[in-house]
Design a protein around this motif. Sequence first.
Motif, PDB file in Angstrom:
ATOM      1  N   SER A 189       0.881  -1.277   0.008  1.00 60.25           N
ATOM      2  CA  SER A 189      -0.034   0.014   0.045  1.00 60.25           C
ATOM      3  C   SER A 189       0.783   1.494   0.015  1.00 60.25           C
ATOM      4  O   SER A 189       2.276   1.168   0.247  1.00 60.25           O
ATOM      5  N   CYS A 190       0.224   2.399  -0.432  1.00 63.83           N
ATOM      6  CA  CYS A 190       0.990   3.664  -0.169  1.00 63.83           C
ATOM      7  C   CYS A 190      -0.211   4.563   0.436  1.00 63.83           C
ATOM      8  O   CYS A 190      -1.274   4.426   0.592  1.00 63.83           O
ATOM      9  N   SER A 191       0.328   5.955   0.819  1.00 58.70           N
ATOM     10  CA  SER A 191      -0.340   6.757   1.605  1.00 58.70           C
ATOM     11  C   SER A 191      -1.381   7.414   0.641  1.00 58.70           C
ATOM     12  O   SER A 191      -1.236   7.719  -0.635  1.00 58.70           O
ATOM     13  N   LYS A 192      -2.677   7.686   1.045  1.00 55.40           N
ATOM     14  CA  LYS A 192      -3.843   8.225   0.211  1.00 55.40           C
ATOM     15  C   LYS A 192      -3.410   9.666  -0.279  1.00 55.40           C
ATOM     16  O   LYS A 192      -3.568  10.264  -1.038  1.00 55.40           O
ATOM     17  N   GLU A 193      -2.588  10.324   0.714  1.00 56.99           N
ATOM     18  CA  GLU A 193      -2.158  11.739   0.460  1.00 56.99           C
ATOM     19  C   GLU A 193      -1.409  11.731  -0.598  1.00 56.99           C
ATOM     20  O   GLU A 193      -1.524  12.711  -1.430  1.00 56.99           O
ATOM     21  N   TYR A 194      -0.506  10.711  -0.623  1.00 56.59           N
ATOM     22  CA  TYR A 194       0.386  10.908  -1.929  1.00 56.59           C
ATOM     23  C   TYR A 194      -0.358  10.726  -3.260  1.00 56.59           C
ATOM     24  O   TYR A 194      -0.143  11.271  -4.118  1.00 56.59           O
ATOM     25  N   CYS A 195      -1.421   9.972  -3.098  1.00 60.11           N
ATOM     26  CA  CYS A 195      -2.308   9.808  -4.442  1.00 60.11           C
ATOM     27  C   CYS A 195      -3.299  10.935  -4.824  1.00 60.11           C
ATOM     28  O   CYS A 195      -3.308  11.246  -5.827  1.00 60.11           O
ATOM     29  N   VAL A 196      -3.432  11.715  -3.835  1.00 60.14           N
ATOM     30  CA  VAL A 196      -4.275  13.111  -4.026  1.00 60.14           C
ATOM     31  C   VAL A 196      -3.350  14.244  -4.218  1.00 60.14           C
ATOM     32  O   VAL A 196      -3.744  14.718  -5.424  1.00 60.14           O
ATOM     33  N   HIS A 197      -2.249  14.096  -3.910  1.00 58.83           N
ATOM     34  CA  HIS A 197      -1.462  15.462  -4.019  1.00 58.83           C
ATOM     35  C   HIS A 197      -0.219  15.111  -4.976  1.00 58.83           C
ATOM     36  O   HIS A 197       0.576  15.980  -5.436  1.00 58.83           O
ATOM     37  N   GLY A 198       0.062  13.511  -5.096  1.00 63.42           N
ATOM     38  CA  GLY A 198       1.380  13.317  -5.955  1.00 63.42           C
ATOM     39  C   GLY A 198       2.331  12.790  -4.928  1.00 63.42           C
ATOM     40  O   GLY A 198       2.511  13.554  -3.950  1.00 63.42           O
ATOM     41  N   PHE A 199       3.236  12.046  -5.514  1.00 63.17           N
ATOM     42  CA  PHE A 199       4.555  11.661  -4.763  1.00 63.17           C
ATOM     43  C   PHE A 199       5.567  12.849  -4.753  1.00 63.17           C
ATOM     44  O   PHE A 199       5.971  13.150  -6.115  1.00 63.17           O
ATOM     45  N   PRO A 200       6.041  13.166  -3.600  1.00 58.44           N
ATOM     46  CA  PRO A 200       7.270  14.047  -3.591  1.00 58.44           C
ATOM     47  C   PRO A 200       8.317  13.565  -4.377  1.00 58.44           C
ATOM     48  O   PRO A 200       8.871  12.557  -4.042  1.00 58.44           O
ATOM     49  N   GLY A 201       9.061  14.322  -5.275  1.00 60.57           N
ATOM     50  CA  GLY A 201      10.280  13.942  -5.834  1.00 60.57           C
ATOM     51  C   GLY A 201      10.048  12.843  -6.907  1.00 60.57           C
ATOM     52  O   GLY A 201      10.852  12.227  -7.506  1.00 60.57           O
ATOM     53  N   GLY A 202       8.898  12.404  -6.990  1.00 58.76           N
ATOM     54  CA  GLY A 202       8.533  11.340  -8.273  1.00 58.76           C
ATOM     55  C   GLY A 202       8.861   9.717  -7.911  1.00 58.76           C
ATOM     56  O   GLY A 202       8.894   8.988  -8.565  1.00 58.76           O
ATOM     57  N   ALA A 203       9.152   9.867  -6.557  1.00 60.74           N
ATOM     58  CA  ALA A 203       9.720   8.433  -5.918  1.00 60.74           C
ATOM     59  C   ALA A 203       8.152   7.897  -5.147  1.00 60.74           C
ATOM     60  O   ALA A 203       7.465   8.681  -4.441  1.00 60.74           O
ATOM     61  N   ILE A 204       7.905   6.738  -5.569  1.00 58.70           N
ATOM     62  CA  ILE A 204       6.801   6.130  -4.884  1.00 58.70           C
ATOM     63  C   ILE A 204       7.075   5.431  -3.549  1.00 58.70           C
ATOM     64  O   ILE A 204       8.101   4.559  -3.626  1.00 58.70           O
ATOM     65  N   ASN A 205       6.605   5.928  -2.759  1.00 56.74           N
ATOM     66  CA  ASN A 205       6.813   5.524  -1.112  1.00 56.74           C
ATOM     67  C   ASN A 205       5.787   4.446  -0.764  1.00 56.74           C
ATOM     68  O   ASN A 205       4.513   4.638  -0.872  1.00 56.74           O
ATOM     69  N   PHE A 206       6.223   3.209  -0.544  1.00 54.24           N
ATOM     70  CA  PHE A 206       5.354   2.183  -0.476  1.00 54.24           C
ATOM     71  C   PHE A 206       5.775   1.414   1.135  1.00 54.24           C
ATOM     72  O   PHE A 206       6.590   1.633   1.459  1.00 54.24           O
ATOM     73  N   SER A 207       4.742   0.630   1.310  1.00 58.21           N
ATOM     74  CA  SER A 207       4.868  -0.280   2.609  1.00 58.21           C
ATOM     75  C   SER A 207       4.200  -1.517   2.457  1.00 58.21           C
ATOM     76  O   SER A 207       3.438  -1.668   1.672  1.00 58.21           O
ATOM     77  N   ILE A 208       4.752  -2.677   3.060  1.00 60.31           N
ATOM     78  CA  ILE A 208       4.298  -3.905   3.114  1.00 60.31           C
ATOM     79  C   ILE A 208       4.021  -4.460   4.734  1.00 60.31           C
ATOM     80  O   ILE A 208       4.895  -4.226   5.387  1.00 60.31           O
ATOM     81  N   SER A 209       2.854  -4.436   4.888  1.00 60.84           N
ATOM     82  CA  SER A 209       2.301  -4.888   6.385  1.00 60.84           C
ATOM     83  C   SER A 209       2.595  -6.090   6.890  1.00 60.84           C
ATOM     84  O   SER A 209       2.881  -7.100   5.702  1.00 60.84           O
TER      85      SER A 209
END
Length: 361
Positions: A292-312
């Motif tokens: 998953s990734c943060s909902k805020e990044y999908c709304v405003h875009g990823f800073p720097g063009g890098a996808i921040n993701f996480s695996i629970s």
Amino acid sequence: MLHHNTVPTTSSLRLLRGRGHRRPQPNRFQEHLQRLERATSRVDQRPPRLQALQLNGLGPLSQDARIFLQRTNENAHLLLNLSRIMRTGGSVGHLDDRSPKSLSSLPHMMRRVEELQRQNDCIGRRLMSIHARRRRRRRESDDHPRPDAELSQELSQITTQSYLPDSMSDVFRDSGCALKLPADSGELLRLLRPRIVLYFGLMDGRSLGRVVLQLYTEAAPLVVLQFIRTCQRQRPHEFAVRRVFPNLWLEGYLLGCNKQRELSADPPPLLRDPMEFDTRVLSHERHNCVLSCSKEYCVHGFPGGAINFSISFKPLPAANGQRVAFGRVVRGAKVIASMQLYGTKNGKMIRPLVITHCDVL
């Protein structure tokens, strides 16, 4: 005193007689001792009272006993809270409003059996519908038999519709775009449910294992597209594991290729801009090892063009609606769980983790 040469007179004889009959007087020293023995003091002659608490130390002893009982009660409450946390599995939120989660594998096995039972029922209904269609069409058709190619194409369409969500066609229909879906079921599955493989290891060359991730295209199309591009070109150096929080998740990022957008014939998507997403595709509460990734990044875009993701590492009910789940681990869950040993409470890694290889299945 009379002399021998004198004659005793009457008065002298009377005097001698009186001296012979005089009573002996007691010794005055003995009388003084007797008076001292019978003497009593007018001052309080009782012995002084001694405080037993001071002599025996009973005052500090009782205080120590009260402190010991208080500490025993506090330890008992602490053990109760620890047992409650162990029963709930460290779930986020209040402890009383959530049902305790068992640490055994029996509930997971029961859910797996129920899921297999539902799949078997679905397969049975599909087979019954196929046989009913074949009987009905045999009665309605003429003497010319149907080609086998048409029958196989019909079966593949039924299988694809049962495997994919029922509302998939409605989603594409409501979007207003003329999207041409492939007719082949295999191509349709690779488009909407692609699978990638990541090989994790340590910096010293030790391999941890192979992890297979299934991506959901309708959850975040641009993010899934970037993952597919990186894995197709086999660029594992663009992946990086940044932090590991035991019993929560591991965080990583995927570097974008925005600098090569103008030079590339197939330019990558703009990840800095807002993008389409759907938080209802995959539930964080039902599955563990969710990508998953943060909902805020999908709304405003990823800073720097890098996808921040996480695996629970476990199901996270609190993440529903707050994070966009666009994939989950279908193979290699034990490899993901073993990575908790290389993290601390503040997320700092004890030993750095790397992704040595990536590919698309």
